[in-house]
Structures are given as structure tokens and as C-alpha cells.
Motif scaffolding. Structure first.
Motif, PDB file in Angstrom:
ATOM      1  N   TYR A  43       8.987 -28.026   0.341  1.00 60.16           N
ATOM      2  CA  TYR A  43       8.961 -29.345   0.990  1.00 60.16           C
ATOM      3  C   TYR A  43       9.876 -29.390   2.222  1.00 60.16           C
ATOM      4  O   TYR A  43       9.593 -30.061   3.199  1.00 60.16           O
ATOM      5  CB  TYR A  43       9.345 -30.428  -0.016  1.00 60.16           C
ATOM      6  CG  TYR A  43       8.346 -30.557  -1.149  1.00 60.16           C
ATOM      7  CD1 TYR A  43       7.001 -30.749  -0.869  1.00 60.16           C
ATOM      8  CD2 TYR A  43       8.753 -30.473  -2.473  1.00 60.16           C
ATOM      9  CE1 TYR A  43       6.066 -30.852  -1.895  1.00 60.16           C
ATOM     10  CE2 TYR A  43       7.836 -30.575  -3.510  1.00 60.16           C
ATOM     11  CZ  TYR A  43       6.491 -30.758  -3.213  1.00 60.16           C
ATOM     12  OH  TYR A  43       5.566 -30.847  -4.222  1.00 60.16           O
ATOM     13  N   LYS A  46       7.961 -27.911   4.981  1.00 55.72           N
ATOM     14  CA  LYS A  46       6.995 -28.894   5.509  1.00 55.72           C
ATOM     15  C   LYS A  46       7.696 -29.916   6.404  1.00 55.72           C
ATOM     16  O   LYS A  46       7.141 -30.356   7.415  1.00 55.72           O
ATOM     17  CB  LYS A  46       6.278 -29.597   4.358  1.00 55.72           C
ATOM     18  CG  LYS A  46       5.206 -28.737   3.703  1.00 55.72           C
ATOM     19  CD  LYS A  46       4.356 -29.546   2.759  1.00 55.72           C
ATOM     20  CE  LYS A  46       3.246 -28.683   2.156  1.00 55.72           C
ATOM     21  NZ  LYS A  46       2.256 -28.255   3.176  1.00 55.72           N
ATOM     22  N   HIS A 165       6.609 -36.829   2.171  1.00 54.45           N
ATOM     23  CA  HIS A 165       5.178 -36.707   1.836  1.00 54.45           C
ATOM     24  C   HIS A 165       4.890 -35.245   1.497  1.00 54.45           C
ATOM     25  O   HIS A 165       5.221 -34.355   2.289  1.00 54.45           O
ATOM     26  CB  HIS A 165       4.317 -37.161   3.020  1.00 54.45           C
ATOM     27  CG  HIS A 165       2.892 -37.413   2.669  1.00 54.45           C
ATOM     28  ND1 HIS A 165       2.005 -36.389   2.430  1.00 54.45           N
ATOM     29  CD2 HIS A 165       2.202 -38.566   2.484  1.00 54.45           C
ATOM     30  CE1 HIS A 165       0.824 -36.895   2.140  1.00 54.45           C
ATOM     31  NE2 HIS A 165       0.921 -38.225   2.152  1.00 54.45           N
ATOM     32  N   ASP A 167       2.307 -33.439   1.522  1.00 50.80           N
ATOM     33  CA  ASP A 167       1.342 -32.687   2.329  1.00 50.80           C
ATOM     34  C   ASP A 167       1.776 -32.525   3.787  1.00 50.80           C
ATOM     35  O   ASP A 167       1.635 -31.449   4.366  1.00 50.80           O
ATOM     36  CB  ASP A 167      -0.032 -33.376   2.295  1.00 50.80           C
ATOM     37  CG  ASP A 167      -0.590 -33.422   0.887  1.00 50.80           C
ATOM     38  OD1 ASP A 167      -0.339 -32.445   0.137  1.00 50.80           O
ATOM     39  OD2 ASP A 167      -1.242 -34.415   0.534  1.00 50.80           O
ATOM     40  N   ASN A 168       2.276 -33.614   4.368  1.00 46.68           N
ATOM     41  CA  ASN A 168       2.566 -33.520   5.806  1.00 46.68           C
ATOM     42  C   ASN A 168       4.061 -33.372   6.120  1.00 46.68           C
ATOM     43  O   ASN A 168       4.431 -33.145   7.274  1.00 46.68           O
ATOM     44  CB  ASN A 168       1.991 -34.730   6.558  1.00 46.68           C
ATOM     45  CG  ASN A 168       2.518 -36.049   6.009  1.00 46.68           C
ATOM     46  OD1 ASN A 168       3.691 -36.164   5.683  1.00 46.68           O
ATOM     47  ND2 ASN A 168       1.646 -37.047   5.919  1.00 46.68           N
TER      48      ASN A 168
END
Lengths: 341, 138
Positions: A43, A46, A165, A167-168
């Protein structure tokens, strides 16, 4: 006549869904293990990648310290640069980085910095400094987010929780803690993806200027794993100030330094800095003190920093007798110079 | 300059015998007609006569030595005041260095400008700076 029981849908226990979730969980866990990547590291990576994302957002910022205060800021991020704008009490402040960089207040450029420091997010360094624990996906305001708890390794203190988040990698919420609990919070109010950032205003002819400048006096590192990023000089309000920029991979810390003598600044309180007495200002960490012939001001965003520890590599203490004598002579010199016109 | 009269330079040159034949003839013709220039010429001639009658003066031996030997001349001029000159120069240098090196008195840091600078260099970073918007009341 069909019995009522035959028409009523049968309430089945969702064994199939549970089995699917278990299998999916095993697959996800297995893939993380297979890749050798810790979920927290994933994470964090990311988050670093999200620095290139284009979006517009409004954020609520609340400070629970004294004085308790709030602000709503607008963030625009994109390839063309980033800026943050806050409208509070009629004052309009705009900041941005990118090709040009500076500060606009009420339509007038106040600072022109053609080459601002680059302070990238460094997941590896964050993981070196903090134990980062990733929780499970939790719905927050309708969005599934992963909480990342940052506990400082050196003293075991919970410093902040970042809601990211999965995913992003965009940070939707931050909670900053001091010893007494929640100290500050930022939360995304709304967000639009893919919006091109409005062209940043060009800082042309600001009154104040900043530029990169080598400065051998800046320590290469400060306690709490802060490393020197860059050194600058700043012309502001008629003074020449040295600006040393430090980062721990996530938080930025500024050391400002200029020659002069310090009295208690407005809004600051006396504080013990170990080798000398200084002053602490509002916010997560703002300190000022006299270090020889210079005044030092530190602005930090990380919470629960011990100022005596943080500043131990920087000069502290009143000017020496020689400096005091020099100041006395300087007074006389200026008096004579004024007298002679 | 009055163009109708002879210049003082020409009259002075006439008294000292430094004029050429044409200038001397022209000056004499003018002085014959002009009473004002005649009076100036008379004054200049009287001054020259006075100077020529002054007794000759002997230059002091110390001055002659200083002129003939420049190094000796410097020593002669500085003489016994040398210590005072060195002390004055040292004091001026000390005061000058102190004035340059010593800190200005009561020079407070521009805290607001510095916090603003700190926030501005982090603008747009996901995890930096925004809390200070609320803290500083911006």
C-alpha cells in the motif's frame, strides 16, 4: 393447492459465498507471500505511485490542539503540477509546485521560487522508521479504505493512521496523534478523478525570492531519521534566511536559520530544549531558539517529536562573550556611522 | 572674459618676458591705448619686483634628505607618531570587523513567512503540510 411453504423462497445459509471469500482470501494472502511483499509495503508503494495521479479534491482539515481550528482546502494534482488552495476568513492562499512555484495571496505573488525542492514519498524509508500495520478494508464514507497504522520504532509511539485506497493509493483520511489522542485530521470531502489540474499561476516578480544554495553548515541528518534533502536561501521581509529541507521519506521538516537575536515570538511559549531555553509555537512542531549568533526556527509535521532530541545536532545557547562584545562594538559602529551620515 | 582687454595670462607672460614678438607688439599697442590694462600690468610688474627682492631661503637638511631619499622621507614624516597611527588603524579595523560580523540586535524571525515557506514547498504532497493550513488559520 400448493402449500404456502412451496412458494416461499427458502432461506439458505450462504455457504457458497463464504467458501468463495475464504478461497479468495487465501489466494490474495498467497499471492502476497509469493511476491514476498508485506501488505503495508504494497500500500505504501501504491501511495508513492499515486503522486502522479490527476485529480481534484476538497479536504477538511481539523486541528484539535490549541487553538482548535479547521480549514477546507482544495487540492489539484496532475502532470502539470499541484496546488493547494484554502479560503478562510477572506484570505486567499494558493501554493503549488511544479515548474514554477510560489505563493499567491490576494492575487499578488509573494514568493517566487523557480527551483523548489523535490520531496518524493519513499516507502522504504518510512518502513525503516515505522512499524506499519495494514488493517482490513473498511468502508469509510462509502469508500473501502485500508488503515495503515504508523508506530515509530524508536519509541513505540503511535504517530498516525493513514486511510488509503487499496487500488489507487490515494490517501482519503489522515489521523495524527499526540500522547493525549487525536491531534489533527484531514479527510477527503469529495474527489473527481482525471481532472486536469488548472494551470498554476506563474510566479513572476514576487517580492520574496527563494533559490537553491549550498550550505555546509546544514547537518546531513537529524534525529528521527531525517535526512537533508536540499538547502536554499530565502529573501523574505528584508532578511536573508537559510532554509534547510529534511525528510524522513514521508514527513518534511524545515530548519530556518538567520543571524539575529531572539525574543519570544507572538503566540509562542517558553520550552526547555535541553541545552538552552527556546519557544514552542502552535502546530505539530514549531520551535524557535537562539543558537550562538543565529536564530533557528524548526517547522515539523510529525507529531510527538522531542525538541531536545530533534535539535541536538544544531547550535544552541546564547552568543559567546566574544559575540556579545562584537554586538556592543556593532552598536557603537552603527552609532558612529549614523553620526557621520 | 572681457574680449576688449588683454587676458591676465597674456599680461603675466608679458611681465615674465615669455611672449613672442607678435604677441609683445600687440600687447604693447593695446596697453598704450587702454588704461585699465595698463594698471593691471603695473600691478603684475610690482609683484614680480617684490618677489625678486625676497632673500633666498635654505631648505632644511631633513627635507633635502627626504627628497633625495624617498624611504628616509617616509620615516621622517611618520616619525614619532607611528605608534599612534598603528593603534588608530587597529582600532578602526576592529570596529569595522565587529560591525560586519556582529549580529543585528533584536532581529526577530519572520515566523509567519517561514511557516508559509515550509507549507509551500510541500504543496500537493499527499501527507504533508495540510494540517498547517488549519493551525495557521489560513
Amino acid at each position: 393447492m400448493p402449500s404456502p411453504d412451496a412458494e416461499r423462497p427458502r432461506a439458505r445459509f450462504p455457504w457458497g459465498l463464504i467458501a468463495l471469500a475464504v478461497v479468495a482470501g487465501l489466494v490474495v494472502t498467497g499471492s502476497d507471500k509469493a511476491s514476498g511483499q508485506d501488505p503495508a509495503e504494497k500500500y505504501m508503494t501504491k501511495m508513492a505511485e499515486a503522486s502522479d495521479a490527476s485529480y481534484q479534491a476538497r479536504k477538511l482539515v481539523v486541528y484539535f490542539g490549541e487553538p482548535r481550528s479547521t480549514a477546507i482546502v482544495e487540492v489539484q494534482a496532475g502532470e502539470g503540477g499541484r496546488f493547494v488552495r484554502a479560503e478562510t476568513g477572506g484570505e486567499f492562499v494558493r501554493m503549488w509546485n511544479g515548474g514554477d512555484h510560489g505563493l499567491v495571496t490576494e492575487g499578488e505573488v509573494r514568493v517566487h521560487d523557480a527551483r523548489p525542492p523535490s520531496i518524493p514519498f519513499r516507502p522504504k524509508r518510512v518502513l525503516d522508521k515505522f512499524h506499519v500495520h495494514a488493517g482490513s478494508v473498511t468502508p469509510v464514507a462509502g469508500v473501502g479504505l485500508v488503515p495503515l497504522d504508523l508506530v515509530r520504532k524508536s519509541d513505540g509511539r503511535m504517530i498516525e493512521r493513514i486511510w488509503v485506497h487499496p487500488d489507487n493509493g490515494v490517501v482519503y483520511r489522515r489521523e495524527l496523534f499526540d500522547r493525549g489522542g487525536l491531534l489533527a485530521m484531514t479527510e477527503m470531502l469529495d474527489m473527481k478523478w482525471g481532472e486536469k489540474a488548472a494551470p498554476a499561476p506563474r510566479a513572476v516578480g514576487g517580492q520574496d525570492r527563494a533559490w537553491p544554495a549550498r550550505d555546509g553548515r546544514a547537518p546531513k541528518a537529524l534525529p528521527y531519521d531525517y535526512g537533508l534533502v536540499s538547502t536554499h536561501e530565502l529573501d523574505t521581509e528584508g532578511r536573508r534566511v537559510n532554509h534547510w529541507v529534511y525528510s524522513d521519506g514521508m514527513h518534511t521538516l524545515s530548519v530556518f536559520h538567520h543571524e539575529g537575536s531572539l525574543n519570544q515570538p507572538d503566540g509562542f511559549s517558553p520550552v526547555d530544549l535541553g541545552r538552552t531555553a527556546g519557544f514552542v509555537g502552535p502546530g505539530p512542531g514549531t520551535w524557535a531558539w537562539q543558537g550562538g549568533r543565529s536564530v533557528y526556527v524548526v517547522v515539523a509535521e510529525e507529531t510527538q517529536l522531542d525538541p531536545a532530541e530533534l535539535t541536538k545536532n544544531l547550535a544552541q545557547g546564547d552568543p559567546s562573550r566574544v559575540s556579545r562584545l562584537g554586538a556592543w562594538w556593532a552598536k557603537g559602529y552603527r552609532w558612529v556611522a549614523d553620526l557621520l551620515g | 572674459m572681457n574680449l576688449d582687454h588683454l587676458s591676465r595670462e597674456l599680461l603675466s607672460a608679458l611681465v615674465d618676458g615669455e611672449c613672442g614678438p607678435d604677441e609683445r607688439r600687440h600687447a604693447h599697442e593695446h596697453v598704450q591705448r587702454c588704461s585699465e590694462c595698463r594698471l593691471v600690468l603695473a600691478d603684475l610688474t610690482a609683484v614680480r619686483d617684490l618677489v625678486e627682492r625676497l632673500p633666498p631661503l635654505e631648505a632644511p637638511a631633513e627635507l633635502m634628505a627626504a627628497v633625495l631619499h624617498p624611504r628616509g622621507r617616509l620615516r621622517a614624516v611618520v616619525g614619532g607618531r607611528r605608534k599612534y597611527l598603528v593603534a588608530a588603524a587597529a582600532a578602526a579595523l576592529t570596529i569595522s570587523l565587529a560591525g560586519v560580523a556582529a549580529p543585528p540586535v533584536d532581529d526577530q524571525p519572520p515566523i509567519d513567512a517561514l511557516v508559509t515557506r515550509h507549507v509551500s514547498v510541500n504543496a500537493g504532497n499527499q501527507t504533508s503540510g495540510e494540517v498547517l493550513f488549519a493551525v495557521t488559520g489560513r
